[in-house]
Design a protein around this motif. Sequence first.
Motif, PDB file in Angstrom:
ATOM      1  N   GLU A  29       0.840  -1.209   0.000  1.00 58.49           N
ATOM      2  CA  GLU A  29       0.000   0.000   0.000  1.00 58.49           C
ATOM      3  C   GLU A  29       0.869   1.251   0.000  1.00 58.49           C
ATOM      4  OE1 GLU A  29      -3.326   2.213   2.844  1.00 58.49           O
ATOM      5  OE2 GLU A  29      -2.525   0.267   3.433  1.00 58.49           O
ATOM      6  N   LEU A  30       0.544   2.193  -0.883  1.00 57.86           N
ATOM      7  CA  LEU A  30       1.238   3.479  -0.908  1.00 57.86           C
ATOM      8  C   LEU A  30       0.305   4.551  -0.366  1.00 57.86           C
ATOM      9  CD1 LEU A  30       3.045   3.677  -4.396  1.00 57.86           C
ATOM     10  CD2 LEU A  30       3.977   2.909  -2.206  1.00 57.86           C
ATOM     11  N   ILE A  31       0.737   5.232   0.673  1.00 57.10           N
ATOM     12  CA  ILE A  31      -0.013   6.368   1.203  1.00 57.10           C
ATOM     13  C   ILE A  31       0.758   7.622   0.791  1.00 57.10           C
ATOM     14  CG2 ILE A  31      -0.876   7.497   3.291  1.00 57.10           C
ATOM     15  CD1 ILE A  31      -0.394   4.553   4.548  1.00 57.10           C
ATOM     16  N   VAL A  32       0.205   8.357  -0.167  1.00 52.84           N
ATOM     17  CA  VAL A  32       0.896   9.536  -0.696  1.00 52.84           C
ATOM     18  C   VAL A  32       0.213  10.776  -0.142  1.00 52.84           C
ATOM     19  CG1 VAL A  32       1.638  10.747  -2.771  1.00 52.84           C
ATOM     20  CG2 VAL A  32       1.455   8.251  -2.787  1.00 52.84           C
ATOM     21  N   LEU A  33       0.934  11.547   0.643  1.00 50.47           N
ATOM     22  CA  LEU A  33       0.356  12.718   1.289  1.00 50.47           C
ATOM     23  C   LEU A  33       0.928  14.005   0.708  1.00 50.47           C
ATOM     24  CD1 LEU A  33       0.408  11.539   5.026  1.00 50.47           C
ATOM     25  CD2 LEU A  33      -1.436  11.319   3.362  1.00 50.47           C
ATOM     26  N   GLY A  34       0.098  14.704  -0.067  1.00 47.10           N
ATOM     27  CA  GLY A  34       0.491  16.004  -0.611  1.00 47.10           C
ATOM     28  C   GLY A  34       0.340  17.084   0.443  1.00 47.10           C
ATOM     29  N   ARG A  35       0.606  18.317   0.047  1.00 44.19           N
ATOM     30  CA  ARG A  35       0.593  19.423   1.010  1.00 44.19           C
ATOM     31  C   ARG A  35      -0.781  19.617   1.653  1.00 44.19           C
ATOM     32  NH1 ARG A  35       3.312  24.515  -1.458  1.00 44.19           N
ATOM     33  NH2 ARG A  35       4.932  22.962  -1.784  1.00 44.19           N
ATOM     34  N   ASP A  36      -1.855  19.266   0.915  1.00 44.19           N
ATOM     35  CA  ASP A  36      -3.207  19.425   1.465  1.00 44.19           C
ATOM     36  C   ASP A  36      -3.410  18.523   2.679  1.00 44.19           C
ATOM     37  OD1 ASP A  36      -3.582  21.088  -0.635  1.00 44.19           O
ATOM     38  OD2 ASP A  36      -4.762  19.688  -1.842  1.00 44.19           O
ATOM     39  N   GLN A  37      -2.858  17.300   2.617  1.00 49.48           N
ATOM     40  CA  GLN A  37      -3.022  16.365   3.734  1.00 49.48           C
ATOM     41  C   GLN A  37      -1.905  16.501   4.770  1.00 49.48           C
ATOM     42  OE1 GLN A  37      -2.423  14.947   0.552  1.00 49.48           O
ATOM     43  NE2 GLN A  37      -4.497  14.490  -0.122  1.00 49.48           N
ATOM     44  N   LEU A  38      -0.726  16.885   4.292  1.00 53.40           N
ATOM     45  CA  LEU A  38       0.434  16.948   5.191  1.00 53.40           C
ATOM     46  C   LEU A  38       1.304  18.144   4.822  1.00 53.40           C
ATOM     47  CD1 LEU A  38       2.249  15.811   7.383  1.00 53.40           C
ATOM     48  CD2 LEU A  38       3.272  14.297   5.709  1.00 53.40           C
ATOM     49  N   ASP A  39       1.177  19.197   5.614  1.00 60.05           N
ATOM     50  CA  ASP A  39       2.001  20.397   5.439  1.00 60.05           C
ATOM     51  C   ASP A  39       3.240  20.204   6.300  1.00 60.05           C
ATOM     52  OD1 ASP A  39       3.192  22.837   5.357  1.00 60.05           O
ATOM     53  OD2 ASP A  39       1.491  23.966   6.153  1.00 60.05           O
ATOM     54  N   LEU A  40       4.393  20.062   5.655  1.00 58.74           N
ATOM     55  CA  LEU A  40       5.616  19.771   6.417  1.00 58.74           C
ATOM     56  C   LEU A  40       6.053  20.933   7.306  1.00 58.74           C
ATOM     57  CD1 LEU A  40       7.929  17.673   4.069  1.00 58.74           C
ATOM     58  CD2 LEU A  40       6.496  16.910   5.949  1.00 58.74           C
ATOM     59  N   ALA A  41       5.458  22.094   7.104  1.00 59.86           N
ATOM     60  CA  ALA A  41       5.766  23.223   7.987  1.00 59.86           C
ATOM     61  C   ALA A  41       4.943  23.143   9.284  1.00 59.86           C
ATOM     62  CB  ALA A  41       5.508  24.541   7.274  1.00 59.86           C
ATOM     63  N   ASN A  42       4.025  22.173   9.343  1.00 60.89           N
ATOM     64  CA  ASN A  42       3.149  22.011  10.504  1.00 60.89           C
ATOM     65  C   ASN A  42       3.563  20.759  11.282  1.00 60.89           C
ATOM     66  OD1 ASN A  42       1.026  21.304  12.253  1.00 60.89           O
ATOM     67  ND2 ASN A  42      -0.526  22.198  10.916  1.00 60.89           N
ATOM     68  N   THR A  43       4.324  20.955  12.347  1.00 57.76           N
ATOM     69  CA  THR A  43       4.908  19.811  13.055  1.00 57.76           C
ATOM     70  C   THR A  43       3.854  18.906  13.687  1.00 57.76           C
ATOM     71  OG1 THR A  43       5.205  21.231  14.979  1.00 57.76           O
ATOM     72  CG2 THR A  43       7.095  20.977  13.545  1.00 57.76           C
ATOM     73  N   ASP A  44       2.787  19.488  14.215  1.00 60.17           N
ATOM     74  CA  ASP A  44       1.728  18.669  14.826  1.00 60.17           C
ATOM     75  C   ASP A  44       1.072  17.772  13.781  1.00 60.17           C
ATOM     76  OD1 ASP A  44       2.232  19.810  17.249  1.00 60.17           O
ATOM     77  OD2 ASP A  44       0.625  21.293  17.122  1.00 60.17           O
ATOM     78  N   GLN A  45       0.871  18.343  12.584  1.00 54.58           N
ATOM     79  CA  GLN A  45       0.229  17.578  11.516  1.00 54.58           C
ATOM     80  C   GLN A  45       1.091  16.381  11.097  1.00 54.58           C
ATOM     81  OE1 GLN A  45      -0.521  19.390   7.572  1.00 54.58           O
ATOM     82  NE2 GLN A  45      -2.684  19.358   8.137  1.00 54.58           N
ATOM     83  N   ILE A  46       2.390  16.565  11.085  1.00 54.83           N
ATOM     84  CA  ILE A  46       3.296  15.461  10.736  1.00 54.83           C
ATOM     85  C   ILE A  46       3.082  14.300  11.711  1.00 54.83           C
ATOM     86  CG2 ILE A  46       5.699  14.697  10.510  1.00 54.83           C
ATOM     87  CD1 ILE A  46       6.455  17.607   9.852  1.00 54.83           C
TER      88      ILE A  46
END
Length: 293
Positions: A29-46
């Motif tokens: 399974e590939l889970i591909v997270l673009g900026r909409d799902q995962l903003d790397l500038a948002n540490t909590d979201q990571i």
Amino acid sequence: MTVPLKTLITGQHGQVSQALQQQLQGLGELIVLGRDQLDLANTDQIRTQIRAHQPDLIINAAAHTAVDLAESEPDAAFAINTIAPGILAEEAKALGIPLIHYSTDYVFDGSKPTPYNEADTPNPLGVYGQSKLDGERAIVAVGGEYLILRTSWVYSNHGKNFLLTMKRLLQEKPHMRIVADQIGAPTWAGTIAASTRALIERWQSGEAGAWGIYHLTAQGETSWFGFAEAIGEHLRAQGKACAELEAIPSSAYPTPAKRPLNSRLDCSRLQQQWHVSQPQWQDALRECLAEQH
């Protein structure tokens, strides 16, 4: 039989991420997270996303790669290239899984006369290189199982890169001046993704080499001028118009960020440790160009 993997890939539309999405088919399974799902500038979201998905492997294919822009927006570059990789490493270690992360030739200043190996001391010339180096150090400081793969001069049939820019400009302009004193290995995103798959398969089958930092570029070397010439030859072979090229020094083409003159990376350690080798840059370029429809 190897167990199907659940692989989380950060970044969705970048060159390496797109190549990985093609190359890693069939591994699970590939889970591909673009900026909409995962903003790397948002540490909590990571942290939230990784804990929600519980992957078996994390591949960080996202980065702030606008080298000149990084000079004027260092905060964004350091958030994405330094802080985020450290948090990805912490979450991977907590789950007991490996992290694969891509870095760059820009961690070096380019003053060495021969190709750089992994033991050479980094000395970045600008914000982008420094942010990527600090990201490497953040991952190393966490420990755990990681592969940091330094590559160079990445191109593909997607996104913004030298190949696509040259293909367009060489057909639009009668004459072009291209820098000829920066030397490196143009590296196709498809090569990076294929090598990444080979590394994953080695790890899955219990044949992993040592974890750590490795260099991963195409074999051989050229200048930006030489790369442009090779693209021009392809256009001419197709009967298309192609600009006349003129070689110039870097000093004749000033940019906000200084570039290393020597971007050559010695990739022999990856071959020795993991038995993964790279194609000649000209062969990979031909393969990339043949892939276009």
